[in-house]
Design a protein around this motif. Structure first.
Motif, PDB file in Angstrom:
ATOM      1  N   GLY A   7       0.808  -1.204   0.000  1.00 46.02           N
ATOM      2  CA  GLY A   7       0.000   0.000   0.000  1.00 46.02           C
ATOM      3  C   GLY A   7       0.846   1.261   0.000  1.00 46.02           C
ATOM      4  O   GLY A   7       2.055   1.217   0.243  1.00 46.02           O
ATOM      5  N   ILE A   8       0.175   2.378  -0.285  1.00 46.46           N
ATOM      6  CA  ILE A   8       0.789   3.703  -0.237  1.00 46.46           C
ATOM      7  C   ILE A   8      -0.089   4.571   0.661  1.00 46.46           C
ATOM      8  O   ILE A   8      -1.274   4.780   0.371  1.00 46.46           O
ATOM      9  CB  ILE A   8       0.884   4.337  -1.639  1.00 46.46           C
ATOM     10  CG1 ILE A   8       1.697   3.437  -2.575  1.00 46.46           C
ATOM     11  CG2 ILE A   8       1.516   5.726  -1.556  1.00 46.46           C
ATOM     12  CD1 ILE A   8       1.646   3.884  -4.031  1.00 46.46           C
ATOM     13  N   SER A  33      -9.964   2.263   3.432  1.00 48.32           N
ATOM     14  CA  SER A  33      -9.855   2.961   4.711  1.00 48.32           C
ATOM     15  C   SER A  33      -9.711   1.939   5.827  1.00 48.32           C
ATOM     16  O   SER A  33     -10.455   0.946   5.865  1.00 48.32           O
ATOM     17  CB  SER A  33     -11.097   3.825   4.957  1.00 48.32           C
ATOM     18  OG  SER A  33     -11.188   4.858   4.004  1.00 48.32           O
ATOM     19  N   TYR A  34      -8.756   2.191   6.731  1.00 46.80           N
ATOM     20  CA  TYR A  34      -8.459   1.240   7.797  1.00 46.80           C
ATOM     21  C   TYR A  34      -8.537   1.932   9.160  1.00 46.80           C
ATOM     22  O   TYR A  34      -8.014   3.029   9.337  1.00 46.80           O
ATOM     23  CB  TYR A  34      -7.062   0.648   7.623  1.00 46.80           C
ATOM     24  CG  TYR A  34      -6.915  -0.184   6.376  1.00 46.80           C
ATOM     25  CD1 TYR A  34      -7.351  -1.513   6.350  1.00 46.80           C
ATOM     26  CD2 TYR A  34      -6.358   0.357   5.220  1.00 46.80           C
ATOM     27  CE1 TYR A  34      -7.221  -2.283   5.200  1.00 46.80           C
ATOM     28  CE2 TYR A  34      -6.229  -0.405   4.075  1.00 46.80           C
ATOM     29  CZ  TYR A  34      -6.669  -1.716   4.067  1.00 46.80           C
ATOM     30  OH  TYR A  34      -6.556  -2.472   2.924  1.00 46.80           O
ATOM     31  N   ILE A  35      -9.183   1.270  10.116  1.00 44.97           N
ATOM     32  CA  ILE A  35      -9.133   1.711  11.506  1.00 44.97           C
ATOM     33  C   ILE A  35      -7.841   1.190  12.122  1.00 44.97           C
ATOM     34  O   ILE A  35      -7.534  -0.006  12.041  1.00 44.97           O
ATOM     35  CB  ILE A  35     -10.338   1.186  12.297  1.00 44.97           C
ATOM     36  CG1 ILE A  35     -11.643   1.755  11.747  1.00 44.97           C
ATOM     37  CG2 ILE A  35     -10.199   1.547  13.775  1.00 44.97           C
ATOM     38  CD1 ILE A  35     -12.883   1.182  12.402  1.00 44.97           C
ATOM     39  N   VAL A  36      -7.075   2.099  12.715  1.00 44.20           N
ATOM     40  CA  VAL A  36      -5.821   1.718  13.362  1.00 44.20           C
ATOM     41  C   VAL A  36      -5.929   2.148  14.822  1.00 44.20           C
ATOM     42  O   VAL A  36      -5.987   3.347  15.130  1.00 44.20           O
ATOM     43  CB  VAL A  36      -4.607   2.383  12.693  1.00 44.20           C
ATOM     44  CG1 VAL A  36      -3.312   1.785  13.245  1.00 44.20           C
ATOM     45  CG2 VAL A  36      -4.660   2.231  11.176  1.00 44.20           C
ATOM     46  N   LEU A  55       2.726   9.245   1.523  1.00 47.14           N
ATOM     47  CA  LEU A  55       3.434   8.433   0.529  1.00 47.14           C
ATOM     48  C   LEU A  55       4.291   7.316   1.117  1.00 47.14           C
ATOM     49  O   LEU A  55       5.066   6.686   0.387  1.00 47.14           O
ATOM     50  CB  LEU A  55       4.296   9.315  -0.390  1.00 47.14           C
ATOM     51  CG  LEU A  55       3.553  10.425  -1.145  1.00 47.14           C
ATOM     52  CD1 LEU A  55       4.519  11.165  -2.071  1.00 47.14           C
ATOM     53  CD2 LEU A  55       2.386   9.868  -1.941  1.00 47.14           C
ATOM     54  N   THR A  56       4.159   7.028   2.400  1.00 47.27           N
ATOM     55  CA  THR A  56       4.899   5.909   2.975  1.00 47.27           C
ATOM     56  C   THR A  56       4.495   4.609   2.270  1.00 47.27           C
ATOM     57  O   THR A  56       3.317   4.330   2.073  1.00 47.27           O
ATOM     58  CB  THR A  56       4.635   5.782   4.482  1.00 47.27           C
ATOM     59  OG1 THR A  56       4.981   7.020   5.113  1.00 47.27           O
ATOM     60  CG2 THR A  56       5.463   4.659   5.095  1.00 47.27           C
ATOM     61  N   LEU A  57       5.503   3.828   1.898  1.00 47.19           N
ATOM     62  CA  LEU A  57       5.269   2.557   1.211  1.00 47.19           C
ATOM     63  C   LEU A  57       5.133   1.456   2.254  1.00 47.19           C
ATOM     64  O   LEU A  57       5.999   1.297   3.121  1.00 47.19           O
ATOM     65  CB  LEU A  57       6.421   2.258   0.252  1.00 47.19           C
ATOM     66  CG  LEU A  57       6.683   3.335  -0.809  1.00 47.19           C
ATOM     67  CD1 LEU A  57       7.877   2.962  -1.685  1.00 47.19           C
ATOM     68  CD2 LEU A  57       5.452   3.573  -1.668  1.00 47.19           C
ATOM     69  N   LEU A  58       4.050   0.686   2.151  1.00 50.45           N
ATOM     70  CA  LEU A  58       3.674  -0.231   3.220  1.00 50.45           C
ATOM     71  C   LEU A  58       3.565  -1.672   2.737  1.00 50.45           C
ATOM     72  O   LEU A  58       3.160  -1.934   1.600  1.00 50.45           O
ATOM     73  CB  LEU A  58       2.317   0.190   3.804  1.00 50.45           C
ATOM     74  CG  LEU A  58       2.220   1.608   4.369  1.00 50.45           C
ATOM     75  CD1 LEU A  58       0.773   1.956   4.661  1.00 50.45           C
ATOM     76  CD2 LEU A  58       3.082   1.752   5.619  1.00 50.45           C
ATOM     77  N   ASP A  59       3.912  -2.586   3.627  1.00 53.12           N
ATOM     78  CA  ASP A  59       3.560  -4.002   3.501  1.00 53.12           C
ATOM     79  C   ASP A  59       2.531  -4.286   4.586  1.00 53.12           C
ATOM     80  O   ASP A  59       2.771  -4.013   5.770  1.00 53.12           O
ATOM     81  CB  ASP A  59       4.783  -4.906   3.712  1.00 53.12           C
ATOM     82  CG  ASP A  59       5.726  -4.888   2.525  1.00 53.12           C
ATOM     83  OD1 ASP A  59       5.268  -4.655   1.393  1.00 53.12           O
ATOM     84  OD2 ASP A  59       6.934  -5.106   2.729  1.00 53.12           O
ATOM     85  N   GLU A  75      -1.211  -6.690  10.458  1.00 53.11           N
ATOM     86  CA  GLU A  75       0.225  -6.387  10.533  1.00 53.11           C
ATOM     87  C   GLU A  75       0.526  -5.260   9.552  1.00 53.11           C
ATOM     88  O   GLU A  75      -0.123  -5.136   8.504  1.00 53.11           O
ATOM     89  CB  GLU A  75       1.064  -7.612  10.160  1.00 53.11           C
ATOM     90  CG  GLU A  75       0.859  -8.820  11.035  1.00 53.11           C
ATOM     91  CD  GLU A  75       1.629 -10.032  10.526  1.00 53.11           C
ATOM     92  OE1 GLU A  75       2.629  -9.850   9.801  1.00 53.11           O
ATOM     93  OE2 GLU A  75       1.212 -11.157  10.841  1.00 53.11           O
ATOM     94  N   ILE A  76       1.520  -4.454   9.892  1.00 52.96           N
ATOM     95  CA  ILE A  76       1.921  -3.377   8.994  1.00 52.96           C
ATOM     96  C   ILE A  76       3.370  -2.995   9.247  1.00 52.96           C
ATOM     97  O   ILE A  76       3.821  -2.975  10.405  1.00 52.96           O
ATOM     98  CB  ILE A  76       0.998  -2.144   9.143  1.00 52.96           C
ATOM     99  CG1 ILE A  76       1.360  -1.072   8.113  1.00 52.96           C
ATOM    100  CG2 ILE A  76       1.037  -1.588  10.558  1.00 52.96           C
ATOM    101  CD1 ILE A  76       0.351   0.044   8.009  1.00 52.96           C
ATOM    102  N   LYS A  77       4.098  -2.726   8.194  1.00 43.72           N
ATOM    103  CA  LYS A  77       5.467  -2.219   8.281  1.00 43.72           C
ATOM    104  C   LYS A  77       5.767  -1.474   6.990  1.00 43.72           C
ATOM    105  O   LYS A  77       5.053  -1.636   5.986  1.00 43.72           O
ATOM    106  CB  LYS A  77       6.470  -3.363   8.484  1.00 43.72           C
ATOM    107  CG  LYS A  77       6.543  -4.349   7.317  1.00 43.72           C
ATOM    108  CD  LYS A  77       7.557  -5.435   7.591  1.00 43.72           C
ATOM    109  CE  LYS A  77       7.631  -6.399   6.401  1.00 43.72           C
ATOM    110  NZ  LYS A  77       8.625  -7.480   6.633  1.00 43.72           N
TER     111      LYS A  77
END
Length: 230
Positions: A7-8, A33-36, A55-59, A75-77
């Protein structure tokens, strides 16, 4: 169902006391859209909210359900930790403008791997560039317009569409050459264009988008971008 996607990060808003709702353009599911939860607290681990800067590039590993507007993250990084984009004023200003435009033009619809790849390549260029990125935002809008279905084939076509919609755009030979170069050459190509001409072309490009997408409206980051880059 848990699924992996890249994701971006585009933007986020505060949600309740400690959470956010993040908008992310994903490779597999398009705009989502994600609830975090629990990222706006002093005890939040690893400063996770920084992952949702422009613009953070996400896995990501996500819970995706087609019948819901809000989804959750498992999970996210970041797949590419930034070294310059958030810290250099010119680059962070460009990122602010680019994400505002993407928020306006991207829709919650089926994924487009080709568009996603273009966006990732564009972000990586901006992050890694040391020179010749002062026209990035102009070139980006021109190239993005093709993915959105209204890309001009030449400077002449761009100018013609603006005039047909009563926008007073009368470029000189230097601006015509700059426009054609941005349309045809890759990021990083050295292009001769004055500060005033860069501002004029920026306004014309936003007007061009407003002609083709009714919902563009006011672009709030424009004054800052003009001041920093011109």
């Amino acid at each position: 169902m848990l699924q992996k996607t890249r994701g971006i990060a585009l933007s986020y808003i505060r949600y309740r006391e400690t959470s956010i709702i993040a908008r992310v353009y994903t490779e597999e599911f398009g705009l989502q859209s994600y609830i975090v939860n629990s990222v706006r607290t002093a005890r939040s681990k690893n400063n996770k909210i920084a992952l949702f800067q422009p613009l953070t590039l996400l896995d990501m590993v996500v819970y995706n359900k087609h019948d819901r507007e809000l989804h959750r993250l498992s999970e996210i990084k970041t797949s590419h930790p930034f070294q310059s984009l958030p810290f250099e004023v010119s680059k962070s200003t460009i990122a602010m403008f680019v994400t505002e435009m993407l928020n306006k033009v991207l829709k919650e619809e089926a994924s487009s791997p080709i568009l996603f790849r273009f966006l990732v390549d564009s972000v990586l260029f901006l992050e890694e560039a040391r020179t010749n990125y002062e026209n990035f935002h102009l070139t980006f809008l021109l190239k993005l317009s093709f993915f959105l279905g209204f890309g001009p084939e030449s400077a002449r076509e761009f100018e013609s569409q603006l005039r047909e919609n009563s926008y007073p755009f009368l470029p000189d030979d230097e601006m015509d050459a700059a426009l054609n170069s941005m349309l045809r050459q890759p990021y990083g190509t050295a292009i001769r264009i004055s500060r005033s001409a860069r501002n004029e072309l920026l306004d014309a490009l936003v007007a061009y988008y407003q002609i083709h997408i009714d919902s563009i409206g006011e672009v709030k980051s424009l004054p800052v971008l003009r001041e920093v880059l011109g």
